[in-house]
Design an enzyme around this catalytic site. Structure first.
Site, PDB file in Angstrom:
ATOM      1  N   LEU A   1       0.875  -1.178   0.000  1.00 22.22           N
ATOM      2  CA  LEU A   1       0.000   0.000   0.000  1.00 22.22           C
ATOM      3  C   LEU A   1       0.907   1.220   0.000  1.00 22.22           C
ATOM      4  O   LEU A   1       1.992   1.196   0.584  1.00 22.22           O
ATOM      5  CB  LEU A   1      -0.865   0.038   1.263  1.00 22.22           C
ATOM      6  N   ASP A   2       0.467   2.308  -0.640  1.00 19.74           N
ATOM      7  CA  ASP A   2       1.220   3.560  -0.579  1.00 19.74           C
ATOM      8  C   ASP A   2       1.401   3.963   0.885  1.00 19.74           C
ATOM      9  O   ASP A   2       0.561   3.647   1.731  1.00 19.74           O
ATOM     10  CB  ASP A   2       0.485   4.681  -1.313  1.00 19.74           C
ATOM     11  N   ARG A   3       2.448   4.712   1.164  1.00 23.39           N
ATOM     12  CA  ARG A   3       2.776   5.083   2.544  1.00 23.39           C
ATOM     13  C   ARG A   3       1.599   5.760   3.246  1.00 23.39           C
ATOM     14  O   ARG A   3       1.299   5.485   4.402  1.00 23.39           O
ATOM     15  CB  ARG A   3       4.000   6.011   2.544  1.00 23.39           C
TER      16      ARG A   3
ATOM     17  N   THR B   1      -1.590   5.590   2.517  1.00 25.83           N
ATOM     18  CA  THR B   1      -2.847   4.827   2.464  1.00 25.83           C
ATOM     19  C   THR B   1      -2.917   3.915   3.679  1.00 25.83           C
ATOM     20  O   THR B   1      -1.960   3.214   3.994  1.00 25.83           O
ATOM     21  CB  THR B   1      -2.924   3.990   1.177  1.00 25.83           C
TER      22      THR B   1
ATOM     23  N   ARG C   1      -5.496   6.912  -7.500  1.00 26.77           N
ATOM     24  CA  ARG C   1      -5.270   8.354  -7.368  1.00 26.77           C
ATOM     25  C   ARG C   1      -5.268   9.030  -8.739  1.00 26.77           C
ATOM     26  O   ARG C   1      -5.894  10.079  -8.926  1.00 26.77           O
ATOM     27  CB  ARG C   1      -3.950   8.583  -6.637  1.00 26.77           C
TER      28      ARG C   1
END
Length: 241
Positions: A70-72, A74, A175
Site C-alpha cells: 500500500l502507498d505510505r 494509504t 489516485r
C-alpha cells in the site's frame, strides 16, 4: 521467503504492529496498516512495515512476507504470507488477478456519473527522485492497461465518499484515475487533490483499503475488512457523509 537478518525492534514497535492484526491463521497474517508507514524500503530511514514483521519471527528464524503493498499514506488491509508455500500461492493468485480490493476515499465533489469504470492506460514518469503515473495513449511507449471501478456511497455539499476497486494493480492507479475524471482524492496534492475538506485540513491522502478478498491456501476465498482510522472518519463526519 527472504532470509535477511532480523531487524531490532523496540517493545513499543512490537506492541504496535501486533495491535494492527485483524486476522491470523497458520498461513496468513492480515494487518490494518496505519497511514504514514511505508510498506517496504523507501528513502526514509524509519522502520517499514516489512521491518516490523520481524515481530512475528518464528523459532526457525523466518518471518511473514508481504504479498502486496500500500502507498505510505494509504491506510488499511495488507496481507502477509507466514510460510514459503503460502507466499508462492498468494503471489501467483495476485498475478492472476484473483485478489479483490475495495477502497474508501473522500473527494471534493460527487463524480458524474455517480458510478462507472475508468479505463485509462498509465505510464510511469520519473521527475527528479520521485515517481509519478500519468494517463497516456494506449499505444504510448511504456503504457500499461489500467482499469478501476468507482461508486459514490454518499454525497453532501462538502464532498463525497466513494468506493473504489482497482481491476489492475498499477502504482498510484486509483489516485491518477480519479484525478483523470476530475475528482482527485482529498489530501493528494501530487495529483491535484485539495488539502482541505469540509472546512478542515486534510492531514493526509484520504484513501483507505477497507476490504480484501483473496484465495486462501486451504481453499476457498477469505474476506477481511478493516475499519477506517479516526482521521478519515472525522473528515467524513465533518462533511455529513
Amino acid at each position: 521467503m527472504t532470509d535477511r537478518s532480523p531487524v531490532s525492534l523496540s517493545d513499543e514497535e512490537i506492541a504496535a504492529v501486533r495491535s494492527w492484526v485483524i486476522h491470523e491463521d497458520p498461513h496468513v497474517l492480515v494487518l490494518n496498516k496505519p497511514a504514514g508507514l511505508s510498506s517496504q524500503g523507501g528513502r526514509i530511514k524509519a522502520h517499514t512495515l516489512d521491518d516490523l514483521l520481524w515481530a512475528f519471527m518464528r523459532s526457525n528464524g523466518k518471518r511473514p512476507e508481504l504479498v502486496h503493498r500500500l502507498d505510505r499514506d494509504t491506510s488499511g488491509v495488507i496481507l502477509a504470507a507466514k510460510t514459503k508455500p503460502a507466499a508462492g500461492f498468494l503471489g501467483k493468485a495476485l498475478q492472476m488477478r484473483r485478489f479483490r480490493k475495495t477502497y474508501l476515499a473522500l473527494v471534493s465533489a460527487a463524480p458524474e456519473p455517480p458510478s462507472g469504470t475508468i479505463d485509462a492506460p498509465l505510464v510511469r514518469q520519473e521527475i527528479g527522485r520521485e515517481s509519478y503515473m500519468r494517463v497516456c495513449a494506449f499505444d504510448a511507449p511504456g503504457a500499461q492497461g489500467s482499469q478501476s471501478r468507482y461508486r459514490t456511497l454518499s454525497a453532501s455539499e462538502d464532498g463525497a465518499l466513494v468506493e473504489l476497486e482497482p481491476l489492475t494493480g498499477r502504482m498510484h492507479q486509483l489516485r491518477v484515475h480519479m484525478a483523470h475524471i476530475r475528482r482527485p482524492l482529498v489530501g493528494d496534492p501530487r495529483y491535484g487533490g485539495a488539502l482541505t475538506f469540509a472546512g478542515r485540513a486534510a492531514p493526509r491522502l484520504m484513501l483507505h483499503a477497507a476490504k480484501l478478498t483473496f484465495p486462501h491456501p486451504e481453499g476457498g476465498d477469505r474476506t477481511v475488512e478493516a475499519p477506517p482510522p479516526e482521521d478519515f472518519e472525522a473528515l467524513k463526519a465533518a462533511a455529513g457523509l
